[in-house]
Design an enzyme around this catalytic site. Structure first.
Site, mmCIF file in Angstrom:
data_model
loop_
_atom_site.group_PDB
_atom_site.id
_atom_site.type_symbol
_atom_site.label_atom_id
_atom_site.label_comp_id
_atom_site.label_asym_id
_atom_site.label_seq_id
_atom_site.Cartn_x
_atom_site.Cartn_y
_atom_site.Cartn_z
ATOM 1 N N GLU A 7 109.400 49.086 -15.766
ATOM 2 C CA GLU A 7 109.382 50.461 -15.259
ATOM 3 C C GLU A 7 110.212 50.611 -13.997
ATOM 4 O O GLU A 7 110.926 51.596 -13.814
ATOM 5 C CB GLU A 7 107.940 50.905 -14.995
ATOM 6 C CG GLU A 7 107.156 51.260 -16.241
ATOM 7 C CD GLU A 7 106.723 50.039 -17.050
ATOM 8 O OE1 GLU A 7 106.820 48.907 -16.539
ATOM 9 O OE2 GLU A 7 106.287 50.229 -18.205
ATOM 10 N N HIS A 56 93.869 51.499 -18.483
ATOM 11 C CA HIS A 56 94.773 52.401 -19.207
ATOM 12 C C HIS A 56 94.218 53.807 -19.386
ATOM 13 O O HIS A 56 94.512 54.480 -20.356
ATOM 14 C CB HIS A 56 95.114 51.793 -20.579
ATOM 15 C CG HIS A 56 96.021 50.614 -20.457
ATOM 16 N ND1 HIS A 56 96.408 49.847 -21.549
ATOM 17 C CD2 HIS A 56 96.626 50.057 -19.385
ATOM 18 C CE1 HIS A 56 97.206 48.881 -21.144
ATOM 19 N NE2 HIS A 56 97.352 48.974 -19.834
#
Lengths: 327, 80, 349
Positions: free
Chosen positions: A61, A130
């Site tokens: 990322e 998550h």
């Protein structure tokens, strides 16, 4: 002409339209190409636009967000898709130290017209790591704009609004919204960034929310209406900037406030909104402001525990009763 | 001045003298003194005001001919 | 809010007589204060209160025997903090609502709707507030408790007076017409000049006859409530002036523009319920006045006159007098004078 379609389709069409109309636009992220996007937003794009404009990135990322920022500074219009907000922490340095500050640090020479999209929210049994709703965190940072489309129309409009904007914009798409359906009018004039939208007018209680909780708020509205409690439901749409004007106008009308946010309470956007109401409309309040937020625990994996940890319609209704009783 | 205008003028003057009354309370065929709790004073004041507006003076002997809204309209329209 | 109850002052005590209150309503009390004396079989005992607060209401009169556990007083606990919502605070300021007063009537939190409800009471029902009702209630209770009323009633033939009035009015423009109500008031004033004992006060066990005749006229406010402002110095007025003053007084009463003296200097009350079709009125004297004259509806009734039965316009006039100040004879004289005056209307002008 409006038509009934899904949130996923709306995002997809908005990106497709931008890709068609502006050669500078490209999409980059994990699995956006061959896989068609983790939430299937870019299905078929690789075939249509080719691998130069639909770029599958490594699992890094920080790297691909940084690349996007570089491209934006150099005149491109990148759409960076970070699979979910949970992975955006790996790109925090790029987003906060680079994207939000380059315009300032270059003395106004380099703006960063990047659009970073990511899925957010819990409720899918994805466990503690998550299931975050930390969009409120990003709203803390000057130089960023934080959009939270809740409706099919906004899912479409906000992509265009963000690409037209000269500065970095983060779009948080709640993963539970992709399959929701709603009306989409691709010719409608979009409501500008920074404007909240009143979904239901009411006189008894202002309910401020955004994203997926708009749907829960509307259900609560329906139930409360049957009891004669007239709730004004406002979709904030944008967490930074917040539409202070719309918020205060509603507070002035109802004198009671509830905020529904999937984030945790401590240091959250709900806390920020309360602080602003306190600063700007204290003497309009007829009862203490209340919030329905997620329990301050890591999101549980067990389905029933996760449900209990998140804002639910019953809780919103109960909280509305409490506010009404107090005033 | 047509009948509707006369009626409007009468209603306006009644409301003027007795502002607490709602227009909807003035029923065509009810004795206005009884139904609106207008006393003899108010009644006289209404007639005085209508005299000013319409130029028709109602003699005391004719008070029974103007005790409802409809009768008033009728009375004044015949004399205008 | 809590009740102060008759305490048990010994296992064998079933009841005690409350002898004397050491406090009155509105007093602040502290835990441990002696608030009353009670007499038990063991003698007079002082009793103390167990909390801080304000005496809201005394429920029991002195010298009443009360069982243990009987509520004796209501204490408004000062520890019950009153919260006022910010919106309520702001609105109260805008409307001029007295929050302290509201707080004394409220439990818990004062909110916007309570402030606005208070304002409605003070604003739209302006002079007809609960306050007015309470003032009337107090005065009338006092009147009925203290004043020994006597009542006299007579039927007065109004045929001649009304005929004369009709004649007079037919020659006048509408704005100068005289109403029967004004005629009756004027006649009453003339009768009071002949029988002045009814015009005045009873105060400190003495009668005070007043030379100014300021009849308080009962005027209904359409949205409820009734007040009796005075027409001042009617003794100097002729019929036209009386009519004019009455007109002026009613108009100002209903628009809320009365002068102070008009609300305080009444020397007698005249109440006319004739417009509502009432036949006769038996009034309650407004202290310290000593009389109230009631006028009923002027009705067509069968009337015997010169050995003939005929239809006549007749009004029932009633007098309620304070028996401490006058006797029925005085009242009868007054009604008789009034009747005579009304039979000679031409002298009324």
């Amino acid at each position: 002409m409006s038509e009934n379609t899904t949130y996923r389709e709306a995002v997809k069409r908005a990106i497709h339209k931008a890709m068609k109309e502006d050669e500078r636009v490209f999409l980059m992220g994990e699995d956006v190409g061959r896989y068609g996007g983790s939430y299937a937003v870019s299905m078929g794009f690789l075939e249509e636009f080719g691998s130069e404009r639909i770029i599958d990135t490594p699992l890094c990322e920080s790297g691909f967000t940084g690349a996007g920022i570089g491209a934006a500074v150099n005149g491109m219009r990148p759409i960076v898709e970070i699979m979910t907000i949970n992975f955006s922490f790996l790109a925090l340095d790029q987003i906060i130290n680079s994207a939000s500050k380059l315009l300032y640090m270059s003395g106004g020479q380099f703006n960063v017209p990047i659009v970073i999209r990511m899925a957010t929210g819990g409720g899918n049994q994805l466990g503690a790591q998550h299931s975050h709703s930390l969009e409120g965190w990003y709203a803390h940072v000057p130089g960023l704009k934080v959009l939270t489309p809740a409706t099919v129309q906004d899912a479409y409009d906000m992509v265009g609004l963000a690409l037209d904007h000269p500065d970095p914009i983060l779009i948080f798409e709640n993963s539970n919204l992709y399959n929701t359906k709603g009306e989409l009018d691709t010719n409608a004039t979009p409501l500008p960034i920074g404007k909240a939208k009143i979904h239901r007018e009411g006189k008894d209680l202002t309910l401020l929310t955004y994203g997926v909780n708009l749907l829960k708020a509307l259900k609560a509205h329906e139930r409360l209406a049957k009891e004669g409690i007239d709730v004004e439901v406002i979709d904030l749409r944008s967490l930074r900037p917040l539409d202070d004007e719309a918020i205060m106008a509603s507070v002035k009308k109802t004198h009671r406030v509830m905020i529904v946010d999937e984030g945790w309470k401590s240091g959250s956007i709900s806390a920020e909104i309360m602080a602003r109401i306190n600063e700007q409309a204290f003497y309009e309040l007829d009862a203490p402001m209340v919030r329905v937020c997620s329990a301050e625990v890591p999101f549980p994996y067990a389905e029933h525990l996760e449900r209990a940890a998140m804002p639910q319609v019953d809780e919103i209704v109960a909280m509305a009763h409490k506010v009404m009783e107090e005033s | 001045m047509n009948i509707a205008d006369i009626k409007k003028t009468i209603i306006k003057e009644i409301l003027n003298i007795a502002p607490e009354i709602e227009e909807a309370e003035i029923v065509d065929d009810e004795n206005i003194q009884h139904s609106l709790e207008i006393d003899s004073f108010d009644f006289l004041k209404i007639l005085i005001a209508l005299n000013e507006k319409l130029g028709v003076e109602v003699p005391e002997a004719d008070y029974t001919k103007v005790d409802t809204l409809n009768k008033m309209v009728d009375y004044f329209s015949k004399r205008l | 809010m809590s009740e102060f109850i008759m305490p048990s002052l010994g296992a064998d005590m079933e009841s005690a007589v409350l002898m004397e209150w050491k406090i009155k309503e509105g007093d602040k009390v502290k835990k441990g204060d002696i608030i009353a004396e009670v007499e038990t079989s063991k003698g007079v005992i002082e009793i103390e209160i167990f909390e801080d607060g304000i005496v809201e209401k005394l429920l029991v009169e002195p010298e009443t025997e009360c069982k243990v556990g009987t509520p004796l007083a209501i204490i408004h606990s000062v520890s019950e903090r009153i919260n006022i919502s910010p919106a309520a605070k702001k609105r109260a300021k805008e409307l001029g609502v007295d929050l302290e007063k509201l707080a004394s009537q409220t439990k818990g939190t004062i909110n916007l709707s309570q402030v606005e409800a208070t304002d409605e009471k003070t604003e739209t029902k302006a002079p007809t507030t609960d306050g007015m009702r309470q003032a009337i209630a107090r005065a009338m209770s006092k009147s009925n408790t203290e004043i020994p009323h006597y009542y006299l009633s007579t039927s007065i033939n109004m045929t001649a007076a009304l005929k004369w009035l009709e004649e007079l009015n037919s020659q006048r423009p509408i704005g100068e017409r005289i109403l029967p109500a004004a005629l009756l008031i004027h006649a009453i004033v003339l009768a009071l000049k002949k029988v002045p004992q009814l015009n005045g006060f009873w105060q400190n066990d003495t009668q005070e006859i007043i030379s100014e005749i300021n009849p308080g006229i009962a005027i209904a406010l359409r949205k409820g409530g009734l007040i009796t402002p005075a027409i001042l110095n009617t003794q100097e007025m002729n019929l036209n002036e009386t009519m004019h003053s009455l007109d002026d007084l009613i108009t100002r009463t209903r628009t809320g523009k009365l002068k102070g003296g008009e609300m305080t200097q009444q020397t007698i009350t005249i109440t006319n319920l004739g417009d509502l079709g009432i036949e006769s009125v038996f009034g309650v004297i407004y202290p310290p006045q000593v009389a109230i004259v009631g006028i009923g509806n002027i009705m067509d009734v069968p009337w015997a006159e010169n050995d003939m039965l005929c239809a006549r316009k007749v009004v029932k006039v009633t007098l309620a007098g304070d028996h401490r100040a006058t006797d029925g004879r005085i009242g009868a004289q007054f009604l008789d004078k009034l009747d005579k005056i009304l039979q000679k209307p031409e002298e009324l002008l």
